[in-house]
Write a protein that holds these residues in place. Structure first.
Motif, PDB file in Angstrom:
ATOM      1  N   THR A  26      46.487  -0.069  51.622  1.00 17.97           N
ATOM      2  CA  THR A  26      45.595  -0.554  52.581  1.00 17.97           C
ATOM      3  C   THR A  26      44.179  -1.501  52.048  1.00 17.97           C
ATOM      4  OG1 THR A  26      44.123   1.517  52.591  1.00 17.97           O
ATOM      5  CG2 THR A  26      46.004   1.193  54.060  1.00 17.97           C
ATOM      6  N   ASN A  27      44.513  -2.272  51.240  1.00 16.60           N
ATOM      7  CA  ASN A  27      43.544  -3.118  50.489  1.00 16.60           C
ATOM      8  C   ASN A  27      44.235  -4.508  50.121  1.00 16.60           C
ATOM      9  OD1 ASN A  27      41.723  -4.561  48.501  1.00 16.60           O
ATOM     10  ND2 ASN A  27      40.436  -2.876  49.136  1.00 16.60           N
ATOM     11  N   ASP A  28      43.983  -5.561  50.006  1.00 18.19           N
ATOM     12  CA  ASP A  28      44.801  -6.919  49.546  1.00 18.19           C
ATOM     13  C   ASP A  28      44.716  -6.781  48.240  1.00 18.19           C
ATOM     14  OD1 ASP A  28      42.118  -7.614  49.927  1.00 18.19           O
ATOM     15  OD2 ASP A  28      42.684  -9.651  49.687  1.00 18.19           O
ATOM     16  N   ASN A  29      43.942  -6.110  47.561  1.00 18.83           N
ATOM     17  CA  ASN A  29      43.705  -6.218  46.046  1.00 18.83           C
ATOM     18  C   ASN A  29      43.598  -4.808  45.688  1.00 18.83           C
ATOM     19  OD1 ASN A  29      43.939  -8.741  44.743  1.00 18.83           O
ATOM     20  ND2 ASN A  29      42.306  -9.437  46.144  1.00 18.83           N
ATOM     21  N   ALA A  30      44.516  -3.695  45.816  1.00 15.58           N
ATOM     22  CA  ALA A  30      44.454  -2.386  45.565  1.00 15.58           C
ATOM     23  C   ALA A  30      44.380  -2.276  44.129  1.00 15.58           C
ATOM     24  CB  ALA A  30      45.808  -1.760  46.285  1.00 15.58           C
ATOM     25  N   MET A  31      43.624  -1.320  43.787  1.00 22.37           N
ATOM     26  CA  MET A  31      43.492  -1.316  42.167  1.00 22.37           C
ATOM     27  C   MET A  31      43.778   0.151  41.916  1.00 22.37           C
ATOM     28  SD  MET A  31      39.920  -3.328  40.995  1.00 22.37           S
ATOM     29  CE  MET A  31      39.208  -3.181  42.641  1.00 22.37           C
ATOM     30  N   VAL A  32      44.113   0.385  40.653  1.00 21.12           N
ATOM     31  CA  VAL A  32      44.671   1.770  40.291  1.00 21.12           C
ATOM     32  C   VAL A  32      44.047   1.972  39.043  1.00 21.12           C
ATOM     33  CG1 VAL A  32      46.636   2.758  38.994  1.00 21.12           C
ATOM     34  CG2 VAL A  32      46.703   2.026  41.318  1.00 21.12           C
ATOM     35  N   ASN A  33      43.295   3.182  38.606  1.00 20.88           N
ATOM     36  CA  ASN A  33      42.706   3.722  37.553  1.00 20.88           C
ATOM     37  C   ASN A  33      43.610   4.728  36.925  1.00 20.88           C
ATOM     38  OD1 ASN A  33      40.757   3.963  35.560  1.00 20.88           O
ATOM     39  ND2 ASN A  33      39.272   3.684  36.750  1.00 20.88           N
ATOM     40  N   SER A  34      44.154   4.432  35.747  1.00 22.70           N
ATOM     41  CA  SER A  34      44.998   5.597  35.104  1.00 22.70           C
ATOM     42  C   SER A  34      43.926   6.540  34.402  1.00 22.70           C
ATOM     43  CB  SER A  34      45.854   4.855  33.852  1.00 22.70           C
ATOM     44  OG  SER A  34      46.656   4.046  34.563  1.00 22.70           O
ATOM     45  N   ILE A  35      44.600   7.683  34.379  1.00 23.85           N
ATOM     46  CA  ILE A  35      44.046   8.842  33.840  1.00 23.85           C
ATOM     47  C   ILE A  35      44.210   8.986  32.388  1.00 23.85           C
ATOM     48  CG2 ILE A  35      43.514  11.203  33.886  1.00 23.85           C
ATOM     49  CD1 ILE A  35      43.337  11.036  36.906  1.00 23.85           C
ATOM     50  N   ALA A  36      45.740   8.699  32.045  1.00 22.98           N
ATOM     51  CA  ALA A  36      46.140   8.861  30.973  1.00 22.98           C
ATOM     52  C   ALA A  36      46.878   7.488  30.460  1.00 22.98           C
ATOM     53  CB  ALA A  36      47.274   9.972  30.679  1.00 22.98           C
ATOM     54  N   GLY A  37      47.003   7.092  28.926  1.00 18.48           N
ATOM     55  CA  GLY A  37      47.497   6.000  28.875  1.00 18.48           C
ATOM     56  C   GLY A  37      46.509   4.940  28.168  1.00 18.48           C
ATOM     57  N   ARG A  38      47.127   3.798  27.816  1.00 17.18           N
ATOM     58  CA  ARG A  38      46.206   2.873  27.044  1.00 17.18           C
ATOM     59  C   ARG A  38      45.257   2.167  27.745  1.00 17.18           C
ATOM     60  NH1 ARG A  38      49.926  -0.936  25.305  1.00 17.18           N
ATOM     61  NH2 ARG A  38      48.874  -2.632  26.503  1.00 17.18           N
ATOM     62  N   THR A  39      45.432   2.146  28.939  1.00 14.85           N
ATOM     63  CA  THR A  39      44.134   1.431  29.757  1.00 14.85           C
ATOM     64  C   THR A  39      43.473   2.332  30.709  1.00 14.85           C
ATOM     65  OG1 THR A  39      45.777   0.775  31.598  1.00 14.85           O
ATOM     66  CG2 THR A  39      45.491  -1.089  29.807  1.00 14.85           C
ATOM     67  N   SER A  40      43.534   3.664  30.222  1.00 14.39           N
ATOM     68  CA  SER A  40      42.998   4.833  31.205  1.00 14.39           C
ATOM     69  C   SER A  40      41.356   4.913  31.074  1.00 14.39           C
ATOM     70  CB  SER A  40      43.847   5.794  30.789  1.00 14.39           C
ATOM     71  OG  SER A  40      43.324   6.236  29.611  1.00 14.39           O
ATOM     72  N   ALA A  41      41.017   5.669  32.081  1.00 11.76           N
ATOM     73  CA  ALA A  41      39.493   6.071  32.056  1.00 11.76           C
ATOM     74  C   ALA A  41      39.221   6.711  30.722  1.00 11.76           C
ATOM     75  CB  ALA A  41      38.974   6.750  33.230  1.00 11.76           C
ATOM     76  N   ILE A  42      40.156   7.687  30.290  1.00 13.77           N
ATOM     77  CA  ILE A  42      39.839   8.544  29.172  1.00 13.77           C
ATOM     78  C   ILE A  42      39.717   7.542  27.944  1.00 13.77           C
ATOM     79  CG2 ILE A  42      40.769  10.268  27.798  1.00 13.77           C
ATOM     80  CD1 ILE A  42      40.023  11.183  30.618  1.00 13.77           C
ATOM     81  N   ARG A  43      40.439   6.666  27.926  1.00 12.43           N
ATOM     82  CA  ARG A  43      40.567   5.896  26.688  1.00 12.43           C
ATOM     83  C   ARG A  43      39.172   4.981  26.536  1.00 12.43           C
ATOM     84  NH1 ARG A  43      45.144   4.008  23.679  1.00 12.43           N
ATOM     85  NH2 ARG A  43      44.749   2.307  22.180  1.00 12.43           N
ATOM     86  N   ALA A  44      38.626   4.839  27.811  1.00  9.05           N
ATOM     87  CA  ALA A  44      37.413   4.220  27.674  1.00  9.05           C
ATOM     88  C   ALA A  44      36.155   4.513  27.411  1.00  9.05           C
ATOM     89  CB  ALA A  44      37.250   3.336  29.270  1.00  9.05           C
ATOM     90  N   ILE A  45      36.266   5.983  27.312  1.00 11.01           N
ATOM     91  CA  ILE A  45      35.096   6.982  26.831  1.00 11.01           C
ATOM     92  C   ILE A  45      35.076   7.212  25.443  1.00 11.01           C
ATOM     93  CG2 ILE A  45      34.258   9.309  27.472  1.00 11.01           C
ATOM     94  CD1 ILE A  45      35.512   9.199  30.341  1.00 11.01           C
TER      95      ILE A  45
END
Lengths: 481, 481, 481
Positions: free
Chosen positions: B422-441
């Motif tokens: 329900t958004n024309d640019n739906a975004m996903v934030n991974s919790i695990a994996g190389r582009t995840s939020a965890i990796r960013a911390i």
């Protein structure tokens, strides 16, 4: 001008940004509830407030059709030399001038006072009791056929400087995302002691208990003071304006019984350019001929934004069929402020027995106000049920919900209307005629869909050559019912 | 083309403007009420309407999870040579073609009829009973894997020209700001005598009394006529189309019991370009080889707007891990019309025991339709509670609310799904994996947050190298539960 | 960086697009219901949750004034070396730093880890138990006076690296169109075992039965595990992170009683640039002096977007009157991310007995948090009734609804506040002063509207020369009440 140019710049940019980045966002009626639109009526105003120099009539905003469309409707009649006191609303407004002419001042925050009396005595002196020179923001003229757009929260006043009453019909878009309060129309008056225009009308409606109590409190409060200054301490007002308290109390207008439309004593005087080129030449006289630009660059962007467009003049027609009538539209392409307030309008005229071909509003609700004459109108919902089949007469309002099919036929010499639409680029899809959905479908699909012969399918597609308006040339097909 | 070019220009500009200035605006479920999403279920359609040449199955739109997500779901099966009658809806729609192929005509108001039979006999003659030449708006082909976008209020029809049934799953965005009515999905049919697809399904749901009454009236009305023409006077229709009343009454389709998907008699014939380059060469023959442009400039902007994108072809994958699967997305960057209707989609495939890594939808609700196979899915709310932990099987729908964490694992040879967002640019934030939020911390923040050793923190960050999809290479870690 | 550049590009473009095309769309409070704003109160937090290294205080979000304004308010106190655990919310947030300094990591999906330890030993090795080098997304510093914008669904953590407690006041815009769930503020924690901050506060409020039950279930569930991982199977977690299950269970933090603000053991270590140019020079040493750009082009667009702006420094004032005070604003013109989250803010200071001149908010609700001192405030509704007339003291919150008139006067040495506004370009219209609506009206209109003499009308317009702030030079006019 340079005195306040930095804050002006800031504000103008803000406003400019609003115009550039606004959305189509609009509230649905009631999430989870339903628009019970099984029956729509053509209705007349059910509340009337008399003022010293005019009357205000409102349609009960709790009518199902207005709740669903998310609008509230007001008709104001301003007698000659009447002044509608300055006020603003929590909703964007679109005003159609049914009759008359006058001036309106629309006050944008931070915009400079660009209408100023010239300084005959050297330096400007605006201390207490100083020179009698005045300066104020731009004042705009209006006349019959004008659409005027007023953004939410922007204050304005109106004066009738003609010889006949000004009649103005206003649509408040209560569902606009620009209104962050609830969906009640609210008018905030800066002066006078006006009655709440929507007050009594709501008593008959379906009020929640909370609403009911609130209304009572308003009335029962027996407050004889209703403008914005009434709720402020007079000592605060005195301090804010740097005036004495007796003058401050005058702002609260306690014993003012004139209502929201007051009679001007004598002639209303303010700085204004001449209405016509001729007058201008006379006035400028020997002083060189051309008006001096008042500009510092800002008024040319936001502060001098165009807020009105005449859609009454026949020469401005967008669709014209000599035997049938004409339609004139105003949307954000020809009046850019509409992109901000997300409304548009259509002005139409049908001649005797001519028809506005059946169509649906693709992306907007349509609120029709009948200006003159009468028409037979049919409206159909998604189940193929007729939710309106009757007369629409001068002075009545009829709502056509988004996507419902509608057809109008003139039942008098002439039927004139204005439709307010809840989208700044309202689109219409015809069902019959040259630009219709039927015409867009392959003939063989039509033949299979309606089980008609290929030849009948072609007649459906190509018999009606007009696009939106059609005169009834062949009497044989007319309604008997 | 020149006949109606001015009104075309106007309308095209309007539509173009819509595309340029649309918003992200979307209604929340119910202000002041709650989305009680403590329990989400994978659900199958609970209503089924049989037509002459197909079936329509709907999911009850009053299910809590659809109310919260603001959507309604429909699955249509169109048999070979079946024709879905022309209709439009008060909501924007996104259609995914699960199986089959066909044609669809999507009728934009005011766009020219650019598919036209050539004039073999001099001047065009479209008077009553005139030549048999036809002209109509562009007809588009579709096939398995296509996403098709239909704006609110825009009419369309569909025809199955293949050998297997067409299966299409449609999401109606009932909460869209483009729907100015209430949040019920409504289909307005131009032809036939279709049943209300959402009618019976709602009886089991939590209906307000008003809703209930309205439904009853619809049914009880025993009206055997449900298309838009039924609510209009046949004399009005006759006049509007300039036809006789007997043909007008055929438009009302009173005794038509075929439902909304009808069987075409013989072959459906309409003007269409050849499907392949090869066919085109044959057809064009000696006439020069290259197709002639149909354009007057307008179709190239709005009227010929691209409305579909194939996300089924493996070669179109955006994320691909050979052992695990693939994901293909379509959003307003690769299909600009989605900016208008504010929806997007994701098509995914997981191979045996592979996992879609845990993630949350940043700015959208996600409605998953399982196309093939089955998966185990877990969904977690803001309190760390599991609101869904179970199987999602072919043909079921599961809603993942905005911001809730979700993980899927294939439990069959192959799990395939399409997610409507329900958004024309739906975004996903991974919790695990190389582009995840965890990796960013920073690792030390992780160590302190979870009270793990620096070395464990690094394992959390860097052990999983894939971004979105992972095959279960090491069996030891698999679930026992 | 090249490893994930294509998915990064995609995501960055998505985010960039969000920024470019967002709307002003915002939910009204309750369609069909009313904002009963007859009485507004200055209120203090009514819920307090103690954590290991700080406290979280919330204002009951079911207070009428917060429901109407569509916001929820939180005040967090983070002790020195305290760490606020990583979390995200279903609403956009605007945070004002009342006191202290620290670091915050705001994790955007798909953005690269651009803060990286240099590779001293050749090739990068991030296998299990590999090198101790770390890399993570940008970490930002903050200090007293900063406004920080956090979009909905974007995770972030905070660390106090100063010597005094960090005090931060956060406004959640629950009515934002970016929140597609209901209007409850929800925090999704990635770590720890935090209590629901809004949990207990809601018990006193007007809860629907559903809400009540839900709250009970949350508590009664006696789940000692509240972060996102708690709802996932530990075997799933192990597989997703490619770790063993014992570490996976640590993520669920079952016996963690530290709350959402934990004490860092030792010093928090992560890659960060030096705070000052001086430090930088020292650190860079002989290596050439200028920082090396970290960029691959993407961080310069979305991933390195500016998310904070200091509005506490006096030198940054937008409106300044030496005797009266100053006002500093931040809106989407000077902090573009605000266009996305549709909020803005104003920081003000009034000196002894100075006055913020009466005005109304044209297009926004305003939520005032009193930082220091106390003021007398009056708020007036559309009927001229005073809905608030009292003191606003340090630590209290007061809501000024859109279009309601408001005036403040300092009642202590110094009154400081921050106002959060529910529009990214909130506009104010003064009632008194040089840029006021009164000044914009012709004097003769004023004279007729308020029945005052021409000379009094001129005093109303021109006596107050200041624009927004005025010191009370003449004591005689002060309030006695």
């Amino acid at each position: 001008m340079a005195r306040s140019s930095s804050s002006l710049l800031c504000l103008s940019l803000c406003l400019f940004a609003l115009l550039s980045h606004t959305s189509q966002g609009r509230q649905q009626w009631q999430q989870g509830n339903e628009c019970q639109l099984d029956r729509i009526n053509a209705i007349e105003p059910d509340n009337r407030v008399q003022s010293e120099a005019g009357t205000i009539e409102t349609w009960n905003p709790s009518h199902q059709q207005f709740q669903c469309a998310g609008v509230a409707i007001v008709r104001r009649t301003i007698e000659p030399n009447g002044l509608l006191l300055p006020s603003y609303s929590n909703t964007p407004q679109l005003i159609y001038i049914v009759q008359g002419r006058g001036h309106t001042g629309i006050m944008f925050p931070g915009c400079p006072e660009t209408f100023e009396e010239s300084q005959q005595s050297g330096q400007q002196q605006f201390q207490e009791g100083g020179s009698s020179q005045d300066q104020h923001q731009k004042v705009r003229t209006f006349r019959e056929g004008d659409i005027i757009a007023i953004p939410a929260g922007v204050a304005h006043w109106c004066h009738n400087d003609g010889n006949e009453p000004v009649i103005a019909v206003t649509v408040h878009d209560t569902s606009s995302h620009l209104n962050q309060l609830d969906n009640n129309p609210r008018n905030f008056y800066l002066a006078g002691n006006p009655q709440d225009e929507f007050q009594e009308s709501q008593q008959g409606g379906r009020l929640s208990r909370g609403q009911d109590e609130r209304r009572k409190r308003r009335q029962g409060g027996s407050t004889s003071c209703n403008n914005l200054f009434c709720g402020l301490d007079s000592s605060f007002i005195a301090e804010a304006f740097n005036i004495d308290e007796s003058l401050a109390r005058k702002l609260q207008g306690e014993n003012d019984n004139r209502g929201s439309i007051v009679r001007v004593e004598g002639q209303l005087e303010f700085v204004q350019p001449p209405r016509r080129i001729q007058e201008e030449r006379q006035q400028q006289g020997g002083r060189g001929g051309r008006f001096q630009p008042l500009a510092n660059g800002l008024e040319e962007t936001f502060c001098s934004m165009r807020l009105k467009e005449n859609i009454g003049d026949p020469s401005r027609a967008d669709i014209f069929t000599p035997e049938a009538g004409r339609i004139t539209t105003v949307n954000s392409h020809n009046l850019p402020v509409l992109r901000w307030i997300q409304l548009s309008a259509e002005r139409g005229v049908l001649y005797n027995e001519a028809m506005r071909l059946p169509h649906w509003n693709l992306n907007a609700n349509s609120i029709i106000y009948a200006i003159r004459g009468q028409a037979r109108v049919q409206i159909v919902n998604e189940n193929g049920n007729s939710v309106f089949d009757g007369e629409l007469r001068e002075g009545q309002v009829l709502t056509v919900p988004q996507n419902f099919a509608v057809v109008k036929r003139c039942e008098s010499d002439r039927f004139e209307w204005v439709s307010f639409k809840t989208n700044d680029n309202a689109m219409v899809n015809s069902i019959a005629g040259r630009t219709s959905a039927i015409r867009a479908i392959p003939a063989d699909v039509l033949a299979n869909a309606w089980r008609v012969s290929p030849e009948e399918a072609r007649r459906l597609k190509f018999n009606r050559q007009e696009t939106h308006l059609a005169s009834s040339r062949s009497q044989s097909f007319r309604a008997v019912a």
